[in-house]
Design an enzyme around this catalytic site. Structure first.
Site, PDB file in Angstrom:
ATOM      1  N   ASP A   1      20.814 -20.168  37.603  1.00  0.00           N
ATOM      2  CA  ASP A   1      21.328 -20.007  38.968  1.00  0.00           C
ATOM      3  C   ASP A   1      20.636 -20.958  39.935  1.00  0.00           C
ATOM      4  OD1 ASP A   1      18.953 -18.566  38.455  1.00  0.00           O
ATOM      5  OD2 ASP A   1      19.378 -17.079  40.019  1.00  0.00           O
TER       6      ASP A   1
ATOM      7  N   THR B   1      13.298   6.251  62.747  1.00  0.00           N
ATOM      8  CA  THR B   1      13.012   5.805  61.384  1.00  0.00           C
ATOM      9  C   THR B   1      13.990   4.754  60.867  1.00  0.00           C
ATOM     10  OG1 THR B   1      11.997   7.931  60.852  1.00  0.00           O
ATOM     11  CG2 THR B   1      12.726   6.576  58.998  1.00  0.00           C
TER      12      THR B   1
END
Length: 258
Positions: free
Chosen positions: A109, A184
């Protein structure tokens, strides 16, 4: 027509070229086990659904970082398309000379991305691929693959974060409005995205310094790469189809030398 196939750790990305024109791209999951018949039928259906007659596919090239799928996938190509695929591996002509300590350890790749970037944009170039891993590779002015960095991909980091911390939920990966998160979910998003931006800028800056190529063009690709490329001036070009284009270039080089 040419079918190009990039087998990554997470997805198999495919494209169909008619000469230089890319007619369609599609994806399928890598991890799902498939027989050669399942691959063949799925590939034919994907091609046909994009308005391309599968009978017109007369050439195939594959780059894979997942060896386990290659037997079934290769058999499917032969059985359902009547074509023996070209596989990017040692000995294939790419136009890129690898000068690292162990050239065989450089993934197909990364080689394909290097070919795509160097052919389209010249050198020196730094190629950044935001995939399962984020890779940074230096291509010299004469097309030599000189060095590289491999870091955890943004999605890989995210999955590790919520997979290992019981109190943290799975979240959508996107840039929050501010790095000053007040709950969060946005705190996680800020850490993941701004952290990746900081990592990207630092690695590119150091690579330019240590390689002696301060003016190297930086070319990015990969699924979540656009999020990062839009947030930093260290990336000159974002090309989502770089790998598919690189596969076509490699096929053409080997076609001419048959």
């Amino acid at each position: 027509m040419l079918l190009v196939i990039d087998v990554g750790n997470t997805n198999i990305t495919l494209g169909v070229f008619d000469k230089e024109e890319l007619f369609g791209t599609f994806r399928m999951k890598t991890k799902q086990p498939r027989t050669s018949d399942e691959y063949g039928i799925t590939l034919q259906e994907l091609v046909e659904r994009h308005g391309i007659e599968s009978s017109k596919i007369n050439a195939v090239i594959i780059a894979s970082v997942v060896p386990d799928v290659m037997h079934s996938l290769g058999s499917a190509i032969i059985k359902y398309f009547g074509v023996k695929p070209v596989v990017v591996s040692a000995g294939i002509k790419t136009g890129i000379r690898i000068v690292t300590e162990n050239p065989r350890q450089v993934g197909p790749d990364r080689i394909v991305d290097a070919v795509g970037a160097y052919t389209l944009y010249g050198g020196p170039t730094i190629v950044v691929d935001f995939g399962t891993a984020t890779t940074f590779d230096v291509i010299g002015p004469d097309g030599t693959f000189e060095a590289g960095v491999i870091a955890p991909g943004i999605r890989t980091s995210a999955q590790s974060l919520w997979g290992e911390a019981d109190m943290l939920p799975a979240i959508e990966i996107r840039k929050p409005k501010s790095i000053l998160a007040k709950e969060t979910i946005t705190a996680m998003q800020a850490g993941l995205v701004y952290g990746q931006i900081g990592q990207t800028e630092y690695i590119i800056r150091r690579m330019k310094e240590e390689s002696g190529y301060p003016n190297a063009k930086v070319v990015a690709t990969g699924g979540l790469g656009k999020i990062i490329a839009n947030e930093t001036d260290m990336i000159d070009v974002y090309d989502s189809q770089l790998t598919l284009k690189g596969l076509r270039f490699i096929y053409e080089k080997n076609k001419k030398n048959k």
